[in-house]
Scaffold this motif. Structure first.
Motif, mmCIF file in Angstrom:
data_model
loop_
_atom_site.group_PDB
_atom_site.id
_atom_site.type_symbol
_atom_site.label_atom_id
_atom_site.label_comp_id
_atom_site.label_asym_id
_atom_site.label_seq_id
_atom_site.Cartn_x
_atom_site.Cartn_y
_atom_site.Cartn_z
ATOM 1 N N VAL A 78 9.909 38.409 43.729
ATOM 2 C CA VAL A 78 10.789 38.517 44.885
ATOM 3 C C VAL A 78 10.085 39.412 45.897
ATOM 4 O O VAL A 78 9.709 40.548 45.572
ATOM 5 C CB VAL A 78 12.162 39.098 44.505
ATOM 6 C CG1 VAL A 78 13.073 39.129 45.727
ATOM 7 C CG2 VAL A 78 12.799 38.270 43.395
ATOM 8 N N LEU A 79 9.890 38.911 47.115
ATOM 9 C CA LEU A 79 9.136 39.617 48.145
ATOM 10 C C LEU A 79 10.023 39.930 49.337
ATOM 11 O O LEU A 79 10.957 39.175 49.642
ATOM 12 C CB LEU A 79 7.946 38.782 48.643
ATOM 13 C CG LEU A 79 6.826 38.380 47.703
ATOM 14 C CD1 LEU A 79 7.287 37.333 46.700
ATOM 15 C CD2 LEU A 79 5.654 37.818 48.502
ATOM 16 N N ASP A 80 9.698 41.002 50.021
ATOM 17 C CA ASP A 80 10.450 41.374 51.220
ATOM 18 C C ASP A 80 9.484 41.995 52.231
ATOM 19 O O ASP A 80 8.633 42.810 51.866
ATOM 20 C CB ASP A 80 11.558 42.375 50.867
ATOM 21 C CG ASP A 80 12.468 42.644 52.053
ATOM 22 O OD1 ASP A 80 13.414 41.877 52.256
ATOM 23 O OD2 ASP A 80 12.212 43.633 52.774
ATOM 24 N N ILE A 81 9.608 41.581 53.500
ATOM 25 C CA ILE A 81 8.765 42.162 54.553
ATOM 26 C C ILE A 81 9.300 43.551 54.880
ATOM 27 O O ILE A 81 10.487 43.716 55.187
ATOM 28 C CB ILE A 81 8.760 41.272 55.806
ATOM 29 C CG1 ILE A 81 8.226 39.882 55.464
ATOM 30 C CG2 ILE A 81 7.920 41.901 56.913
ATOM 31 C CD1 ILE A 81 8.245 38.916 56.637
ATOM 32 N N ASP A 82 8.418 44.527 54.825
ATOM 33 C CA ASP A 82 8.825 45.918 55.060
ATOM 34 C C ASP A 82 9.173 46.145 56.538
ATOM 35 O O ASP A 82 8.476 45.675 57.439
ATOM 36 C CB ASP A 82 7.692 46.870 54.656
ATOM 37 C CG ASP A 82 7.356 46.750 53.175
ATOM 38 O OD1 ASP A 82 8.285 46.541 52.376
ATOM 39 O OD2 ASP A 82 6.161 46.862 52.830
ATOM 40 N N ASN A 83 10.261 46.859 56.744
ATOM 41 C CA ASN A 83 10.669 47.296 58.098
ATOM 42 C C ASN A 83 10.786 46.128 59.086
ATOM 43 O O ASN A 83 10.454 46.254 60.267
ATOM 44 C CB ASN A 83 9.673 48.322 58.651
ATOM 45 C CG ASN A 83 9.468 49.496 57.715
ATOM 46 O OD1 ASN A 83 10.426 50.047 57.184
ATOM 47 N ND2 ASN A 83 8.205 49.866 57.488
ATOM 48 N N SER A 142 6.689 44.239 50.196
ATOM 49 C CA SER A 142 6.927 44.836 48.893
ATOM 50 C C SER A 142 7.394 43.721 47.976
ATOM 51 O O SER A 142 8.025 42.755 48.427
ATOM 52 C CB SER A 142 7.981 45.942 48.969
ATOM 53 O OG SER A 142 7.545 46.977 49.821
ATOM 54 N N ALA A 143 7.074 43.843 46.689
ATOM 55 C CA ALA A 143 7.413 42.743 45.779
ATOM 56 C C ALA A 143 7.738 43.278 44.399
ATOM 57 O O ALA A 143 7.245 44.328 43.971
ATOM 58 C CB ALA A 143 6.254 41.747 45.696
ATOM 59 N N GLY A 144 8.581 42.516 43.716
ATOM 60 C CA GLY A 144 8.880 42.777 42.318
ATOM 61 C C GLY A 144 8.524 41.559 41.502
ATOM 62 O O GLY A 144 8.800 40.430 41.919
#
Length: 276
Positions: free
Chosen positions: A146-151, A232-234
């Motif tokens: 699961v990824l998310d673009i920071d800020n 960021s990723a998990g």
């Protein structure tokens, strides 16, 4: 055959056979040529063969000519009707093909995200459910990231949503370039993405994810003044009896660990029957 048997009545009707064969092609030109040849042959037979004239009355001769002409008219009508039927069938086939294309387009639109072209949230859930069932039954190797673009919110606030959309597309392009053809990439929502890694062990999935992270961090975006973004990723490895919701929850938890530990990193765990 007709010349060799002048006394056999009705043999001239065999001249209709070549005309009938032309019906196979539904061609008016072929039928007309066949008719002209047969009509000419009937004239030649009558005027060049004394035996035929002797065994044929003028009434019979003109009757044969009339039958040849009538046959041509009937066959012509058959060809026209056949052409109409073919045209109707062709139009129906074209409409069916157009409808099939539209259905495929609609089906694709219902499965993909309009902005990025990735699988949407619903399709991702269905796909993940299928892979989890398969992994549970066959012990196939499976990882979820699961990824998310920071800020990302600051990009929309400072540069506008149009710039944010462009950044999303750039990030997606990198993710797809670094993904294998058998990996499933989806836009989970907003600036968050999910990747299902298949046919990889944990180390390979982690290496692929790290490669994405580094490539995204190095990418310059002219829409935000040449700046960069990070992700960021998990990452979670699947193990037996793990439900789909638990599988996703663990990967999502590692994502938040990455966010809380400074961002621009991948958090994961090698426990739970880790496959070597």
């Amino acid at each position: 055959m007709i010349l060799a048997n002048p006394g056999l009545p009705g043999l001239q009707m065999t001249l209709l056979l070549p005309m009938a064969i032309s019906l196979i092609y539904l061609s008016k030109l072929k039928l007309t040529i066949s008719f002209l040849i047969n009509f000419t042959c009937l004239l030649v037979i009558y005027f060049m063969s004394e035996a035929s004239r002797a065994d044929m009355t003028p009434y019979e001769y003109f009757a044969y000519l009339f039958i040849i002409v009538a046959g041509y008219i009937v066959y012509l009508a058959v060809i026209e009707r056949g052409a109409e039927v073919l045209s109707t069938l062709r139009q129906a086939a074209e409409k069916e093909e157009d409808l099939l294309i539209q259905n495929r387009v609609m089906e694709r639109l219902s499965k993909t995200d309009a902005l990025t072209g990735l699988y949407n949230h619903k399709t991702f859930q269905n796909t993940l459910d299928t892979f989890v069932q398969r992994a549970d039954q066959s012990a196939m190797q499976l990882q979820l990231a699961v990824l998310d673009i920071d800020n990302f919110k600051s990009i929309n606030d400072n540069f506008g949503h149009s710039a944010g959309d462009s950044v999303l597309k750039h990030v997606v392009k990198v993710i797809l370039e670094k993904s294998a053809s058998n990996d499933v990439v989806a836009r989970y929502g907003g600036e968050e993405f999910a990747i299902v890694f298949t046919e990889k062990n944990f180390d390979q999935a982690l290496a692929s994810l790290e490669e994405m992270r580094r490539a995204i961090a190095e990418l310059r975006h002219p829409e935000i003044g040449g700046g960069t973004v990070t992700i960021s990723a998990g990452l979670q490895n699947y193990y037996g009896s793990l439900s789909k919701s638990e599988f996703f929850k663990k990967a999502d938890t590692y994502l938040y660990d990455a966010k809380n530990n400074g961002k621009n990193q991948v958090q994961h765990s090698r426990s739970y029957n880790y496959f070597v």
